[in-house]
Design a protein around this motif. Sequence first.
Motif, PDB file in Angstrom:
ATOM      1  N   ILE A 254       0.849  -1.189   0.000  1.00 59.33           N
ATOM      2  CA  ILE A 254       0.000   0.000   0.000  1.00 59.33           C
ATOM      3  C   ILE A 254       0.887   1.242   0.000  1.00 59.33           C
ATOM      4  CG2 ILE A 254      -1.750   1.284   1.288  1.00 59.33           C
ATOM      5  CD1 ILE A 254      -2.707  -1.344   2.456  1.00 59.33           C
ATOM      6  N   ARG A 255       0.651   2.145  -0.957  1.00 60.78           N
ATOM      7  CA  ARG A 255       1.453   3.365  -1.049  1.00 60.78           C
ATOM      8  C   ARG A 255       0.905   4.492  -0.187  1.00 60.78           C
ATOM      9  NH1 ARG A 255       1.543   4.369  -7.341  1.00 60.78           N
ATOM     10  NH2 ARG A 255      -0.657   3.881  -6.967  1.00 60.78           N
ATOM     11  N   ALA A 256      -0.408   4.531  -0.018  1.00 64.75           N
ATOM     12  CA  ALA A 256      -1.014   5.599   0.790  1.00 64.75           C
ATOM     13  C   ALA A 256      -0.635   5.427   2.257  1.00 64.75           C
ATOM     14  CB  ALA A 256      -2.536   5.587   0.639  1.00 64.75           C
ATOM     15  N   GLN A 257      -0.412   6.542   2.936  1.00 65.23           N
ATOM     16  CA  GLN A 257       0.014   6.521   4.326  1.00 65.23           C
ATOM     17  C   GLN A 257      -1.154   6.584   5.303  1.00 65.23           C
ATOM     18  OE1 GLN A 257       3.200   6.016   5.143  1.00 65.23           O
ATOM     19  NE2 GLN A 257       3.710   5.935   2.959  1.00 65.23           N
ATOM     20  N   LYS A 258      -2.187   7.352   4.970  1.00 62.12           N
ATOM     21  CA  LYS A 258      -3.335   7.475   5.870  1.00 62.12           C
ATOM     22  C   LYS A 258      -4.521   7.991   5.078  1.00 62.12           C
ATOM     23  CE  LYS A 258      -2.118  12.150   7.416  1.00 62.12           C
ATOM     24  NZ  LYS A 258      -1.879  13.015   8.590  1.00 62.12           N
ATOM     25  N   LEU A 259      -5.695   7.913   5.706  1.00 63.29           N
ATOM     26  CA  LEU A 259      -6.903   8.437   5.079  1.00 63.29           C
ATOM     27  C   LEU A 259      -6.889   9.959   5.078  1.00 63.29           C
ATOM     28  CD1 LEU A 259      -9.684   6.119   6.552  1.00 63.29           C
ATOM     29  CD2 LEU A 259      -8.884   6.180   4.197  1.00 63.29           C
ATOM     30  N   LYS A 260      -7.450  10.543   4.034  1.00 64.51           N
ATOM     31  CA  LYS A 260      -7.523  11.994   3.929  1.00 64.51           C
ATOM     32  C   LYS A 260      -8.972  12.447   3.997  1.00 64.51           C
ATOM     33  CE  LYS A 260      -3.382  12.327   1.052  1.00 64.51           C
ATOM     34  NZ  LYS A 260      -2.823  12.760  -0.254  1.00 64.51           N
ATOM     35  N   LEU A 261      -9.153  13.618   4.566  1.00 65.10           N
ATOM     36  CA  LEU A 261     -10.482  14.204   4.599  1.00 65.10           C
ATOM     37  C   LEU A 261     -10.885  14.680   3.210  1.00 65.10           C
ATOM     38  CD1 LEU A 261     -10.432  16.343   7.875  1.00 65.10           C
ATOM     39  CD2 LEU A 261     -11.801  14.311   7.438  1.00 65.10           C
ATOM     40  N   LEU A 262     -12.187  14.628   2.928  1.00 64.71           N
ATOM     41  CA  LEU A 262     -12.690  15.164   1.669  1.00 64.71           C
ATOM     42  C   LEU A 262     -12.706  16.687   1.762  1.00 64.71           C
ATOM     43  CD1 LEU A 262     -15.657  12.785   0.810  1.00 64.71           C
ATOM     44  CD2 LEU A 262     -13.423  12.868  -0.246  1.00 64.71           C
ATOM     45  N   CYS A 263     -11.856  17.328   0.982  1.00 62.17           N
ATOM     46  CA  CYS A 263     -11.763  18.785   1.015  1.00 62.17           C
ATOM     47  C   CYS A 263     -13.023  19.397   0.421  1.00 62.17           C
ATOM     48  CB  CYS A 263     -10.520  19.251   0.257  1.00 62.17           C
ATOM     49  SG  CYS A 263     -10.239  21.029   0.347  1.00 62.17           S
ATOM     50  N   GLU A 264     -13.511  20.466   1.044  1.00 63.04           N
ATOM     51  CA  GLU A 264     -14.744  21.110   0.586  1.00 63.04           C
ATOM     52  C   GLU A 264     -14.512  21.979  -0.649  1.00 63.04           C
ATOM     53  OE1 GLU A 264     -17.658  20.527   1.659  1.00 63.04           O
ATOM     54  OE2 GLU A 264     -17.169  19.313   3.406  1.00 63.04           O
ATOM     55  N   THR A 265     -13.303  22.474  -0.845  1.00 59.48           N
ATOM     56  CA  THR A 265     -13.047  23.434  -1.928  1.00 59.48           C
ATOM     57  C   THR A 265     -12.127  22.888  -3.025  1.00 59.48           C
ATOM     58  OG1 THR A 265     -11.232  24.396  -0.631  1.00 59.48           O
ATOM     59  CG2 THR A 265     -13.406  25.411  -0.432  1.00 59.48           C
ATOM     60  N   ARG A 266     -11.118  22.127  -2.647  1.00 58.00           N
ATOM     61  CA  ARG A 266     -10.157  21.638  -3.635  1.00 58.00           C
ATOM     62  C   ARG A 266     -10.592  20.273  -4.152  1.00 58.00           C
ATOM     63  NH1 ARG A 266      -4.358  23.154  -0.755  1.00 58.00           N
ATOM     64  NH2 ARG A 266      -4.729  25.399  -0.634  1.00 58.00           N
ATOM     65  N   TRP A 267     -11.065  20.266  -5.410  1.00 59.03           N
ATOM     66  CA  TRP A 267     -11.578  19.033  -5.989  1.00 59.03           C
ATOM     67  C   TRP A 267     -10.462  18.035  -6.246  1.00 59.03           C
ATOM     68  CZ3 TRP A 267     -16.561  17.541  -6.645  1.00 59.03           C
ATOM     69  CH2 TRP A 267     -17.533  18.513  -6.393  1.00 59.03           C
ATOM     70  N   VAL A 268      -9.245  18.512  -6.485  1.00 60.26           N
ATOM     71  CA  VAL A 268      -8.133  17.590  -6.704  1.00 60.26           C
ATOM     72  C   VAL A 268      -7.900  16.737  -5.458  1.00 60.26           C
ATOM     73  CG1 VAL A 268      -5.684  17.423  -7.272  1.00 60.26           C
ATOM     74  CG2 VAL A 268      -7.084  19.169  -8.355  1.00 60.26           C
ATOM     75  N   GLU A 269      -8.043  17.351  -4.277  1.00 61.21           N
ATOM     76  CA  GLU A 269      -7.867  16.606  -3.038  1.00 61.21           C
ATOM     77  C   GLU A 269      -8.962  15.551  -2.869  1.00 61.21           C
ATOM     78  OE1 GLU A 269      -5.300  16.841  -1.164  1.00 61.21           O
ATOM     79  OE2 GLU A 269      -4.436  18.479  -2.326  1.00 61.21           O
ATOM     80  N   ARG A 270     -10.138  15.815  -3.412  1.00 56.49           N
ATOM     81  CA  ARG A 270     -11.200  14.808  -3.346  1.00 56.49           C
ATOM     82  C   ARG A 270     -10.845  13.589  -4.190  1.00 56.49           C
ATOM     83  NH1 ARG A 270     -17.329  16.546  -2.614  1.00 56.49           N
ATOM     84  NH2 ARG A 270     -17.090  17.915  -0.826  1.00 56.49           N
ATOM     85  N   HIS A 271     -10.285  13.836  -5.370  1.00 54.61           N
ATOM     86  CA  HIS A 271      -9.852  12.712  -6.202  1.00 54.61           C
ATOM     87  C   HIS A 271      -8.795  11.883  -5.478  1.00 54.61           C
ATOM     88  CE1 HIS A 271     -11.523  15.492  -9.257  1.00 54.61           C
ATOM     89  NE2 HIS A 271     -11.849  14.381  -9.891  1.00 54.61           N
ATOM     90  N   THR A 272      -7.844  12.559  -4.856  1.00 48.83           N
ATOM     91  CA  THR A 272      -6.789  11.849  -4.129  1.00 48.83           C
ATOM     92  C   THR A 272      -7.357  11.071  -2.953  1.00 48.83           C
ATOM     93  OG1 THR A 272      -5.261  13.622  -4.744  1.00 48.83           O
ATOM     94  CG2 THR A 272      -4.556  12.127  -3.010  1.00 48.83           C
ATOM     95  N   ALA A 273      -8.306  11.665  -2.238  1.00 50.00           N
ATOM     96  CA  ALA A 273      -8.910  10.979  -1.093  1.00 50.00           C
ATOM     97  C   ALA A 273      -9.650   9.716  -1.526  1.00 50.00           C
ATOM     98  CB  ALA A 273      -9.857  11.924  -0.362  1.00 50.00           C
ATOM     99  N   LEU A 274     -10.322   9.769  -2.675  1.00 53.29           N
ATOM    100  CA  LEU A 274     -11.046   8.597  -3.159  1.00 53.29           C
ATOM    101  C   LEU A 274     -10.095   7.466  -3.540  1.00 53.29           C
ATOM    102  CD1 LEU A 274     -13.911  10.097  -5.346  1.00 53.29           C
ATOM    103  CD2 LEU A 274     -14.162   8.670  -3.335  1.00 53.29           C
TER     104      LEU A 274
END
Length: 387
Positions: A41-61
């Motif tokens: 697994i490359r991901a280190q931890k779960l990320k919150l779904l950002c309310e404004t930055r859609w790129v962060e939502r893609h990464t979180a998914l």
Amino acid sequence: MLSDLKALGVFFKYSPKRQRTMEASMEAENAKRKAANQPPIRAQKLKLLCETRWVERHTALTDFRELYPAVVHCLQVISGQVATASNVTYDGKSVTEANGLLRAVTSDAFLVALSCNIFLFGFTKCLSVLLQGSHIDILTAYSEITSAKELLQDVRINSDVEFATIYAAASELTSLFGHAHPELPRLVSRQTLRNNTPAPTLEIYWRRAVFVPFVDSLIEQLNSRFSAIATAAVQGLLLLPGSVQSITSQQQQSILDTFSPDLPDSTYFGVELRRWKKKWEGVVVAPETITTLLDAVNPTAYPNITRILHLLLVVPVTTATVERSNSALKIIKTDLHNSMSQERLNALVLLYVHKAIPIDHERVLDRFAKAKPRRFLLSDPTAPEVA
């Protein structure tokens, strides 16, 4: 589905104890993958779904999809369904929340929706990165948004073929819990609070209940969010040499009404547009973008059209530029720099935001030397001395 992911991110973020349990589950999952000769697994931890930055939502998914087996194991440990050697106990609130989240993330509807989100957001991830950039004009944005909408419309038309891959991915997730395929939820004849779509097979039901409505909603969101961009971009496209000959009187009046307050001399815009058409009549190789067109136009001969082209270049496509400026203020305007003038603050913010623009340091030094000749002599210390 997204609300469950947000609640899951909050559940782990604000508790170091739960985060350590999550790390132990990730180590156990990596050990299984290593034994099976699979990548870790490359991901280190779960990320919150950002309310404004859609790129962060893609990464979180994508991170959640990769961490999914470890997340399920961690929730099972916290809720007491799986025993561990650590003998760590949790309070009743944590156990209750873990049970609720575990039930949510292991439901068939959640897994189908997750697979649909990851697939469809692949069409918008590059678009989100592009729209958050600081070097994008309105015509480029309009072209990329139109391309994304056309691709999504093709997916909507061929939904039966496109959903087959998504259904296979969802079936792979449900197989972790002993289900070969996502099961059909309980349906009754007069059900009103849940989707009660009739379907002859499981795949067709989930396609009608989740996938097709999601695609329609995504296309509608793109149309509603970027309708103003489309209007301004179409007006700008009409001024390009390839389409200027087809401008009608109604379109000419629409362009004039939009940009009239900012034009240097709107009275002669009609005559100037006629000369603009004559200039590009019969030209085979003509500029295709606003940037290259501005290099070929004479601002003295075409002041109104030059102003419109400049305005189209600086029209903000999104609010990312404003948000980026606000973020830069926290770094630049500190307690030690609190007394700087407005002009200097604006210059520093521009330098911070537009880092990709090269700076000619020699020109800066020459300008400073001419503006402040009495301060000191700016000489080259490496130059040989003159006798």
